[in-house]
Design a protein around this motif. Structure first.
Motif, PDB file in Angstrom:
ATOM      1  N   ILE A 103       0.848  -1.187   0.000  1.00 47.65           N
ATOM      2  CA  ILE A 103       0.000   0.000   0.000  1.00 47.65           C
ATOM      3  C   ILE A 103       0.887   1.241   0.000  1.00 47.65           C
ATOM      4  N   LEU A 104       0.461   2.275  -0.719  1.00 46.93           N
ATOM      5  CA  LEU A 104       1.073   3.598  -0.636  1.00 46.93           C
ATOM      6  C   LEU A 104       0.043   4.548  -0.057  1.00 46.93           C
ATOM      7  N   MET A 105       0.398   5.193   1.050  1.00 42.78           N
ATOM      8  CA  MET A 105      -0.525   6.070   1.768  1.00 42.78           C
ATOM      9  C   MET A 105      -0.015   7.510   1.693  1.00 42.78           C
ATOM     10  N   SER A 106      -0.918   8.466   1.448  1.00 40.18           N
ATOM     11  CA  SER A 106      -0.565   9.877   1.348  1.00 40.18           C
ATOM     12  C   SER A 106      -1.814  10.711   1.602  1.00 40.18           C
ATOM     13  N   PRO A 107      -1.697  12.026   1.708  1.00 42.19           N
ATOM     14  CA  PRO A 107      -2.904  12.842   1.634  1.00 42.19           C
ATOM     15  C   PRO A 107      -3.555  12.692   0.259  1.00 42.19           C
ATOM     16  N   VAL A 108      -4.825  13.049   0.170  1.00 40.35           N
ATOM     17  CA  VAL A 108      -5.467  13.180  -1.138  1.00 40.35           C
ATOM     18  C   VAL A 108      -5.184  14.569  -1.697  1.00 40.35           C
ATOM     19  N   CYS A 109      -5.489  15.570  -0.882  1.00 41.40           N
ATOM     20  CA  CYS A 109      -5.292  16.968  -1.263  1.00 41.40           C
ATOM     21  C   CYS A 109      -4.227  17.588  -0.367  1.00 41.40           C
ATOM     22  N   ALA A 110      -3.619  18.653  -0.862  1.00 41.33           N
ATOM     23  CA  ALA A 110      -2.669  19.417  -0.054  1.00 41.33           C
ATOM     24  C   ALA A 110      -3.351  20.557   0.677  1.00 41.33           C
ATOM     25  N   THR A 111      -4.618  20.847   0.318  1.00 35.16           N
ATOM     26  CA  THR A 111      -5.420  21.853   1.016  1.00 35.16           C
ATOM     27  C   THR A 111      -6.759  21.220   1.368  1.00 35.16           C
ATOM     28  N   PRO A 112      -7.280  21.413   2.590  1.00 36.61           N
ATOM     29  CA  PRO A 112      -8.465  20.681   3.035  1.00 36.61           C
ATOM     30  C   PRO A 112      -9.787  21.267   2.559  1.00 36.61           C
ATOM     31  N   VAL A 113      -9.792  22.507   2.077  1.00 33.84           N
ATOM     32  CA  VAL A 113     -11.009  23.130   1.561  1.00 33.84           C
ATOM     33  C   VAL A 113     -10.680  23.823   0.248  1.00 33.84           C
ATOM     34  N   LEU A 114     -11.737  24.078  -0.537  1.00 31.60           N
ATOM     35  CA  LEU A 114     -11.557  24.702  -1.848  1.00 31.60           C
ATOM     36  C   LEU A 114     -12.627  25.782  -2.023  1.00 31.60           C
ATOM     37  N   PRO A 115     -12.280  27.053  -1.900  1.00 31.05           N
ATOM     38  CA  PRO A 115     -13.273  28.121  -2.096  1.00 31.05           C
ATOM     39  C   PRO A 115     -13.790  28.147  -3.527  1.00 31.05           C
ATOM     40  N   LEU A 116     -15.068  28.431  -3.697  1.00 29.38           N
ATOM     41  CA  LEU A 116     -15.605  28.619  -5.036  1.00 29.38           C
ATOM     42  C   LEU A 116     -14.865  29.764  -5.724  1.00 29.38           C
ATOM     43  N   GLY A 117     -14.557  29.572  -6.986  1.00 28.24           N
ATOM     44  CA  GLY A 117     -13.886  30.598  -7.762  1.00 28.24           C
ATOM     45  C   GLY A 117     -12.378  30.520  -7.755  1.00 28.24           C
ATOM     46  N   TRP A 118     -11.788  29.786  -6.802  1.00 28.72           N
ATOM     47  CA  TRP A 118     -10.331  29.781  -6.688  1.00 28.72           C
ATOM     48  C   TRP A 118      -9.681  29.066  -7.870  1.00 28.72           C
ATOM     49  N   LEU A 119     -10.337  28.040  -8.383  1.00 26.06           N
ATOM     50  CA  LEU A 119      -9.804  27.335  -9.545  1.00 26.06           C
ATOM     51  C   LEU A 119     -10.476  27.745 -10.853  1.00 26.06           C
ATOM     52  N   SER A 120     -11.667  28.314 -10.784  1.00 25.79           N
ATOM     53  CA  SER A 120     -12.360  28.698 -12.005  1.00 25.79           C
ATOM     54  C   SER A 120     -12.041  30.126 -12.426  1.00 25.79           C
ATOM     55  N   GLY A 121     -11.539  30.947 -11.495  1.00 23.14           N
ATOM     56  CA  GLY A 121     -11.292  32.347 -11.802  1.00 23.14           C
ATOM     57  C   GLY A 121     -10.084  32.612 -12.679  1.00 23.14           C
ATOM     58  N   PRO A 122      -8.893  32.140 -12.286  1.00 25.33           N
ATOM     59  CA  PRO A 122      -7.692  32.472 -13.066  1.00 25.33           C
ATOM     60  C   PRO A 122      -7.633  31.717 -14.380  1.00 25.33           C
TER      61      PRO A 122
END
Length: 464
Positions: free
Chosen positions: A377-396
């Motif tokens: 098994i390889l274990m790691s986080p899924v994400c490096a940030t625990p929340v994602l604000p709306l617009g943060w990835l769709s804006g830029p």
């Protein structure tokens, strides 16, 4: 069946009620539609309602499958439900109505599932947030200022809010695991070839993308994979049926495992302390089970990131082929500007770059295979940030958008390149559920389900 009764059960639990005659498929569907009416106006998780088709299926008599009478939602991406629109989350495909079911949809129906709608998807599956121009943003059930992730964000919001106990998702770079991690769900990406991609396609994203589901419980995911896996004629990738049903694997603890722990992503992005805290808790729990842990990760040195070129090239063929069939002169004008730029960039590259990208993906596959000769098994986080604000990835646009996506979820895409199974398992941290990723060698979903079942029994994340 009222809303409170409906929300108490996972999919297996609902199917057992129907099988005993305690409730009818129509009554369960009524409860699901009531939950949709209660939550969807705020969340915008479901973008198409197929109530008439669902009631017709019930009236015609449902197959006696594992999930007979359980309501289910399809993601509006890749899978065709005959006679209903498939828009891929895009204005370009609006009005396209397939005339036959995808193989996986046919298997969902054979399992007795009642498909009553489609969930919102990032356009063409190209984002870690679900904010398509065609349908608007899907909001997180816990906080409407947050995104439930993507591209299976509609599925995540529908399950996390209680509209359905499980929903279809696709994963081409983390699009099942990342929204599961953000919404406190269980999300497993199967091995390449475990679930069918046809009959219209041999593979999606050159084999990087596969379909399965986001679920509340481990047993739902396992039982659904039992019901839908298996060879499809003409498949480019396929795996033999499991020796032991996955649902049974989830019911029993696995043998002692050799678990590698990866704390830092390959791209060097910083990881939020909450995500590392969830990883540490998962490590302590696995040690308490008797598993052996050590820090290690596959060696991907010298392998450039090529998934973006492959997704762009695949998307170019998809939209240009559709446009030629429909006589659309400028299809790029009908997709979101950032995605149009992504496609143009791929089209400007020579053919040998695509071949080199495919070779790099196969190199990743071989290196992971060697890694799993010494680890289970390889274990790691899924994400490096625990929340994602709306617009943060769709804006830029452009490079900044790609940089933010790589900083948010840097652990997931290598598993897609390798074709290996990987799952997001929720761990309570700081008043929220944070996903931890577990990956295994190609075809070893049995190990993942066994470990996930043990974790769920020790640290349950949902209350039946």
């Amino acid at each position: 069946m009222n809303a409170a009764d409906y929300a108490r059960y996972d999919a297996v639990g609902l199917a057992d009620l129907v099988a005993r005659g305690a409730v009818s498929p129509g009554e369960v569907l009524d409860a699901a539609l009531a939950a949709l009416d209660a939550h969807n106006p705020v969340l915008n998780a479901v973008v198409m309602r197929h109530e008439d088709e669902a009631r017709a299926a019930i009236a015609a008599g449902l197959p006696a499958g594992r999930f007979r009478g359980v309501p289910f939602l399809l993601k509006d991406l890749d899978l065709a439900l005959a006679g209903t629109p498939l828009t891929q989350g895009s204005e370009l495909f609006r009005g396209f109505v397939p005339d036959r079911d995808s193989t996986l949809v046919a298997r969902y129906k054979a399992a007795g599932l009642v498909i009553f709608g489609k969930t919102n998807s990032a356009e063409l599956g190209l984002s870690f947030t679900t904010e398509p121009a065609a349908y608007g943003p899907t909001r997180h059930p816990r906080d409407p200022a947050l995104s439930p992730g993507g591209s299976s964000g509609g599925a995540a919001a529908a399950v996390a809010s209680g509209m359905v106990p499980m929903a279809h998702g696709t994963d081409g770079g983390g699009s099942i695991r990342q929204p599961a991690a953000l919404t406190g769900l269980f999300g497993l990406k199967p091995s390449r070839g475990r679930t069918p991609a046809g009959p219209e396609a041999s593979e999606v994203f050159f084999g990087l993308s596969v379909s399965h589901a986001l679920t509340r419980s481990v047993r739902d995911s396992a039982a659904l994979l039992d019901a839908t896996c298996g060879h499809e004629p003409g498949a480019l990738h396929w795996l033999p049926d499991p020796a032991v049903p996955f649902e049974r694997c989830a019911e029993r603890d696995p043998p002692p495992l050799r678990i590698a722990v990866q704390r830092r992503p390959f791209n060097g992005a910083p990881v939020d302390p909450l995500c590392l805290s969830a990883l540490d808790e998962a490590a302590r729990l696995c040690e308490s089970f008797g598993h052996r842990l050590e820090e290690d990760a596959p060696d991907l040195a010298g392998i450039a990131a090529h998934a973006g070129l492959l997704s762009g090239a695949f998307t170019a063929e998809r939209i240009l082929g559709f446009a030629a069939m429909r006589g659309i002169a400028d299809p790029l004008a009908l997709i979101e500007p950032a995605h149009a730029d992504h496609v143009r960039a791929a089209m400007a590259r020579p053919a040998q770059d695509v071949v080199a990208a495919l070779a790099a993906v196969r190199t990743v596959e071989r290196r992971y295979a060697r890694f799993f000769e010494r680890h289970d098994i390889l274990m790691s986080p899924v994400c490096a940030t625990p929340v994602l604000p709306l617009g943060w990835l769709s804006g830029p646009d452009g490079e900044e958008r790609s940089r933010r996506a790589a900083a948010h979820a840097p652990f997931t895409a290598p598993c897609n390149a390798a074709g290996i199974p990987a799952m997001s398992v929720p761990f309570a941290q700081g008043g929220r559920l944070v996903g931890v990723q577990f990956a295994a060698a190609l075809g070893r979903e049995d190990l993942l389900f066994g470990l996930a079942g043990a974790i769920e029994r020790a640290r349950p994340w949902w209350a039946p």
